[in-house]
Scaffold this motif. Structure first.
Motif, short mmCIF file in Angstrom:
data_model
loop_
_atom_site.label_atom_id
_atom_site.label_comp_id
_atom_site.label_asym_id
_atom_site.label_seq_id
_atom_site.Cartn_x
_atom_site.Cartn_y
_atom_site.Cartn_z
N ASP A 1 9.06 6.48 -8.89
CA ASP A 1 7.51 6.08 -9.38
C ASP A 1 6.84 5.43 -8.15
OD1 ASP A 1 9.73 3.92 -9.10
OD2 ASP A 1 9.02 2.98 -10.82
N ASP A 2 7.36 4.88 -7.25
CA ASP A 2 6.86 4.43 -6.11
C ASP A 2 6.30 5.55 -5.35
OD1 ASP A 2 6.80 1.85 -6.44
OD2 ASP A 2 8.74 1.43 -5.32
N ILE A 3 6.90 6.47 -5.04
CA ILE A 3 6.57 7.85 -4.33
C ILE A 3 5.47 8.42 -5.03
CG2 ILE A 3 7.29 10.14 -3.87
CD1 ILE A 3 8.27 8.56 -1.83
N VAL A 4 5.56 8.67 -6.36
CA VAL A 4 4.54 9.39 -6.92
C VAL A 4 3.33 8.44 -7.09
CG1 VAL A 4 3.76 10.07 -9.55
CG2 VAL A 4 5.85 10.61 -8.49
N ARG A 5 3.29 7.13 -7.30
CA ARG A 5 2.30 6.49 -6.95
C ARG A 5 1.48 6.43 -5.77
NH1 ARG A 5 4.67 2.43 -8.49
NH2 ARG A 5 4.66 2.54 -10.76
N ASN A 6 2.19 6.39 -4.57
CA ASN A 6 1.74 6.29 -3.43
C ASN A 6 1.06 7.69 -3.03
OD1 ASN A 6 2.25 3.46 -2.39
ND2 ASN A 6 4.14 4.11 -1.75
N GLU A 7 1.68 8.74 -3.55
CA GLU A 7 0.97 10.11 -3.22
C GLU A 7 -0.37 9.98 -4.00
OE1 GLU A 7 -0.20 13.74 -1.94
OE2 GLU A 7 1.32 12.24 -1.23
N ALA A 8 -0.42 9.69 -5.36
CA ALA A 8 -1.53 9.57 -5.80
C ALA A 8 -2.59 8.83 -5.28
CB ALA A 8 -1.40 9.11 -7.56
N GLY A 9 -2.44 7.72 -4.69
CA GLY A 9 -3.31 6.76 -3.84
C GLY A 9 -3.78 7.52 -2.73
N ARG A 10 -2.78 8.15 -2.16
CA ARG A 10 -2.87 8.98 -0.68
C ARG A 10 -4.09 9.96 -1.04
NH1 ARG A 10 -1.62 13.44 2.77
NH2 ARG A 10 -0.82 14.15 0.80
N GLN A 11 -3.99 10.77 -2.07
CA GLN A 11 -5.00 11.97 -2.45
C GLN A 11 -6.19 11.39 -2.84
OE1 GLN A 11 -3.75 15.17 -4.54
NE2 GLN A 11 -1.43 15.17 -4.13
N VAL A 12 -6.41 9.96 -3.67
CA VAL A 12 -7.60 9.33 -4.08
C VAL A 12 -8.18 9.09 -2.66
CG1 VAL A 12 -8.40 7.31 -4.74
CG2 VAL A 12 -6.86 8.62 -6.07
N ALA A 13 -7.38 8.44 -1.65
CA ALA A 13 -7.90 7.92 -0.43
C ALA A 13 -8.82 9.28 0.49
CB ALA A 13 -7.04 7.15 0.32
N LEU A 14 -7.87 10.44 0.35
CA LEU A 14 -8.44 11.57 1.11
C LEU A 14 -9.70 12.20 0.53
CD1 LEU A 14 -4.95 13.27 1.98
CD2 LEU A 14 -6.47 12.44 3.49
N LEU A 15 -9.63 11.94 -0.71
CA LEU A 15 -11.00 12.63 -1.41
C LEU A 15 -11.76 11.60 -1.19
CD1 LEU A 15 -9.64 13.54 -4.94
CD2 LEU A 15 -10.33 15.01 -2.95
N ASP A 16 -11.58 10.08 -0.86
CA ASP A 16 -12.87 9.51 -0.61
C ASP A 16 -13.36 9.57 0.75
OD1 ASP A 16 -12.70 8.14 -2.94
OD2 ASP A 16 -11.65 6.49 -2.20
N ILE A 17 -12.32 9.98 1.79
CA ILE A 17 -12.75 10.33 2.94
C ILE A 17 -13.58 11.68 3.13
CG2 ILE A 17 -11.88 11.10 5.07
CD1 ILE A 17 -9.54 9.10 4.87
N ARG A 18 -13.22 12.57 2.50
CA ARG A 18 -13.88 13.75 2.22
C ARG A 18 -15.16 13.61 1.61
NH1 ARG A 18 -12.99 18.05 -2.48
NH2 ARG A 18 -13.94 16.44 -3.57
N GLU A 19 -15.59 12.53 0.72
CA GLU A 19 -16.99 12.33 0.37
C GLU A 19 -17.69 11.70 1.60
OE1 GLU A 19 -19.06 9.90 -3.00
OE2 GLU A 19 -16.87 10.54 -3.24
N GLU A 20 -17.08 10.89 2.34
CA GLU A 20 -17.97 10.42 3.25
C GLU A 20 -18.09 11.37 4.56
OE1 GLU A 20 -16.88 6.20 4.53
OE2 GLU A 20 -15.53 5.98 3.09
N LEU A 21 -17.15 12.29 4.81
CA LEU A 21 -17.35 13.27 5.90
C LEU A 21 -18.45 13.99 5.40
CD1 LEU A 21 -13.68 13.90 6.82
CD2 LEU A 21 -15.25 12.66 8.21
N GLU A 22 -18.47 14.55 4.23
CA GLU A 22 -19.51 15.38 3.88
C GLU A 22 -20.85 14.88 3.62
OE1 GLU A 22 -18.50 16.17 -0.26
OE2 GLU A 22 -17.37 17.89 0.21
N ASP A 23 -21.00 13.44 3.63
CA ASP A 23 -22.49 12.68 3.70
C ASP A 23 -22.67 12.56 5.30
OD1 ASP A 23 -22.20 12.33 1.20
OD2 ASP A 23 -21.51 10.34 1.08
N ARG A 24 -21.71 12.65 6.18
CA ARG A 24 -21.97 12.55 7.70
C ARG A 24 -22.01 13.73 7.92
NH1 ARG A 24 -17.47 7.98 9.93
NH2 ARG A 24 -18.00 6.40 7.83
N ASP A 25 -21.74 15.06 7.68
CA ASP A 25 -21.98 16.27 7.95
C ASP A 25 -20.90 16.32 9.04
OD1 ASP A 25 -22.68 18.92 7.96
OD2 ASP A 25 -24.38 18.80 9.48
N ALA A 26 -19.77 16.15 8.98
CA ALA A 26 -18.74 16.01 9.86
C ALA A 26 -18.25 17.37 10.51
CB ALA A 26 -17.55 15.13 9.43
N SER A 27 -17.70 17.41 11.47
CA SER A 27 -17.28 18.65 12.00
C SER A 27 -16.09 18.28 13.34
CB SER A 27 -18.32 19.57 12.77
OG SER A 27 -18.90 18.87 13.87
#
Length: 628
Positions: free
Chosen positions: A256-282
């Motif tokens: 359950d910890d592994i699944v919970r942490n992976e869900a949180g990791r993907q949430v955090a990566l999607l948050d980062i993607r959103e910020e990188l899109e706003d910054r026009d990252a490359s």
């Protein structure tokens, strides 16, 4: 996960969590899956000889090479194998495999029945490309044996997609300067792989489903027990995320910890993607920045640059502050970059979200930024190593940074002991499988296969028919000495005494450092026979088991005689009780029966476990009453 998501329990339905399990369980058979060698584990120091191999990926029947195998092969390594006096030519990949072991087939059909699965008409063995050295042949043999099953959980039914019978991999012993060292004692042990459908929708349900499957497997009495004999892989994704395979979860308690942490990791990566899109990252092309660190005081970088070493860096446009963003407890985006870099022989990476540090000065950080043209919104990642390793590692970092712009990459990750995960390799594809031509197909059917009693049913039977309390009934039913317990009860031993001895007493002795593993079932039963014959008391059983464990050359009868554990006669018991009472006469006269507890312990000690407690208690009460 990021700070804002740490310790957060999500609404997993809203998150769109989808998960599935792959349970890998070693079977308890006399022989390995494709040869007659024993399945007993050995210690590396027992090895009698060794050999080395280099492995390379091959094309499938369609002319394709699996992407995971390609990446694995990109890391040049030599594999060393420890062989034993039991190692055969099949295990060394110098002789074709034999027919599938019949005992393993019988066991998987029992498991299929417990999972309500339908066996295939014929089991055809396939080769699965594996070039990480864990198999001497460069592939793992596997056969699909059943499909279309189901189990129940408190959150709904979880479908069972398929079950495969395959050979276990070699055991990883150590990393070497040239590559990896494996031991061949584990290679070829029959292994069942059970894959669920993606019907799991919460961490708690993932754990419950794994526990249910584990209980069903142990109900057969034909699976190995102990650390490393069962492994759980978990496939996890969330809405807008990606399927990620989490490999090698050793403990059910971690799922359950592994699944919970992976869900949180993907949430955090999607948050980062959103910020990188706003910054026009490359991500730019890597560059050599060795000159920035001429004469550096950083021991890490200076040591890496000595000789022919180089420092390679990449500008991550718009990444400032995000490389250090936490994705899982104590694991950041920069840690993910480092996981990829380490695949190419470097110790790790440096990045500007954590510099200055490690002896790197502010002036060197400024010069590093200038060397790659980084602005204030940009981050810089760098590695320092020999030229080949540095170039490959920084290219891997750049690729992972580009993937961060897209969101969550599909990949295979390894489970860590703390419930987090690390990058291993890309997800494998269909190109890794092709037919095994050396092993004939096996026809499968349920004729003659009996469905075993479930452990949960056994617990209830022990309670209702044998009178065990709930805790002891579960302890015995799920324990490794269940068959020993049942054999003792069949011999007429009191069920509660038998259960307490094989579980509680054995556990207490083990905790006290007694090598109770030296007492096999046959010797345990001989101890119970002595008890049934009145040659030893229940009080003397722990001392007798300890004596046998520490002196395996002695028979139980010889150990009982040597330790003086024979039952005392009635006159001897009464004499010992009278002596204790008379020695404490003043205490008896003053406290009467209030002195009973203290004197009882003294009496049992004087008799050294050679009398039953009930008998001593009755005599002691009688003697106290005479004097009170």
């Amino acid at each position: 996960m990021s700070a804002e998501h740490a310790d957060h329990e999500y609404d997993y339905e809203e998150l769109g969590l989808v998960a599935g399990l792959e349970i890998h369980q070693q079977l308890y058979t006399a022989s390995k899956l494709f040869c007659g060698c024993p399945t007993d584990r050995r210690e590396p120091e027992e090895s009698t000889h060794r050999f080395r191999r280099h492995l390379h990926p091959t094309k499938s029947e369609l002319g394709e090479i699996d992407v995971a195998a390609l990446e694995e092969a990109s890391v040049e390594r030599e594999f060393e194998y420890l062989a034993f006096d039991s190692t055969c030519l099949v295990e060394a990949d110098e002789e074709p495999p034999h027919r599938i072991d019949d005992e393993a087939i019988e066991t998987v059909l029992e498991i299929a029945g417990l999972l309500d699965m339908t066996p295939v008409d014929e089991a055809h063995v396939m080769r699965k490309i594996v070039v990480d050295g864990s198999n001497t042949s460069g592939f793992q043999r596997s056969a699909r044996v059943a499909g279309d099953g189901a189990i129940s959980t408190s959150e709904g039914t979880v479908g069972i997609e398929d079950m495969e019978l395959e050979e276990e991999s070699a055991g990883r012993v150590a990393e070497t300067d040239a590559g990896v060292r494996y031991a061949l004692d584990r290679l070829g042990i029959p292994l069942v792989e059970i894959g669920t459908k993606p019907d799991i929708s919460s961490p708690a349900q993932a754990k419950e489903a794994a526990e249910r499957i584990g209980m069903l497997l142990r109900s057969t009495g034909k699976v190995k027990r102990g650390l490393g004999t069962i492994r759980q892989d978990v496939n996890v994704s969330i809405a807008e995320g990606a399927r990620v395979e989490l490999k090698g979860v050793q403990s059910l308690d971690d799922i359950d910890d592994i699944v919970r942490n992976e869900a949180g990791r993907q949430v955090a990566l999607l948050d980062i993607r959103e910020e990188l899109e706003d910054r026009d990252a490359s991500v730019s092309q890597p560059a050599d920045v060795s000159s920035v660190f001429d004469g550096t005081d950083s021991g890490l970088i200076g040591g890496a640059l000595s000789g022919d070493g180089v420092a390679m860096a990449v500008r991550l446009e718009g990444f400032d502050g995000l490389v250090g963003r936490e994705l899982q407890p104590d694991r950041r985006l920069g840690t993910e970059f480092a996981d990829h870099a380490k695949r190419h022989g470097v110790g790790g990476i440096f990045h500007t979200d954590e510099l200055p540090a490690y002896g790197v000065t502010e002036d060197e950080v400024a010069a590093l930024r200038e060397a790659v043209g980084a602005g204030e919104d940009d981050a810089v990642a760098m590695v320092a190593a020999d030229p080949d390793s540095a170039e490959a590692a920084i290219a891997a970092v750049a690729d992972r940074a580009r993937a961060a712009i897209d969101g969550v990459p599909e990949e295979t990750r390894g489970a860590n002991d703390d419930g987090t995960t690390r990058y291993l390799r890309p997800l494998p594809g269909a190109a890794r499988m092709y037919p095994e031509t050396d092993v004939p197909a096996v026809e499968l059917d349920f004729e003659g296969i009996e469905t075993p009693e479930l452990l949960t049913e056994r617990v209830e039977r022990y309670r209702s028919e044998l009178g065990l309390d709930a805790g002891l009934a579960e302890q015995v039913a799920y324990g490794r000495r269940m068959s020993l317990f049942e054999a003792a009860v069949e011999r007429g031993v009191d069920p509660t005494l038998a259960a307490g001895t094989v579980e509680s007493t054995a556990t207490e002795l083990r905790r006290d450092g007694v090598p109770i593993e030296n007492v096999d079932d046959e010797r345990f039963l001989a101890v119970f026979d002595l008890y049934q014959e009145g040659e030893v008391t229940s009080e003397g059983l722990p001392d007798l088991l300890a004596a046998i464990a520490e002196n395996p050359e002695l028979s139980p009868a010889e150990a009982a005689e040597r330790e003086g554990l024979g039952s005392a006669g009635d006159d001897e018991v009464r004499e010992a009780v009278v002596e204790v009472v008379e020695r404490n006469e003043e205490q008896v006269e003053q406290h009467g029966m209030g002195a009973f507890s203290g004197l009882m312990g003294e009496c049992m000690g004087a008799l050294g476990g050679r009398a039953e407690g009930d008998e001593v208690s009755e005599l002691l009460r009688e003697e106290i009453q005479k004097r009170a």
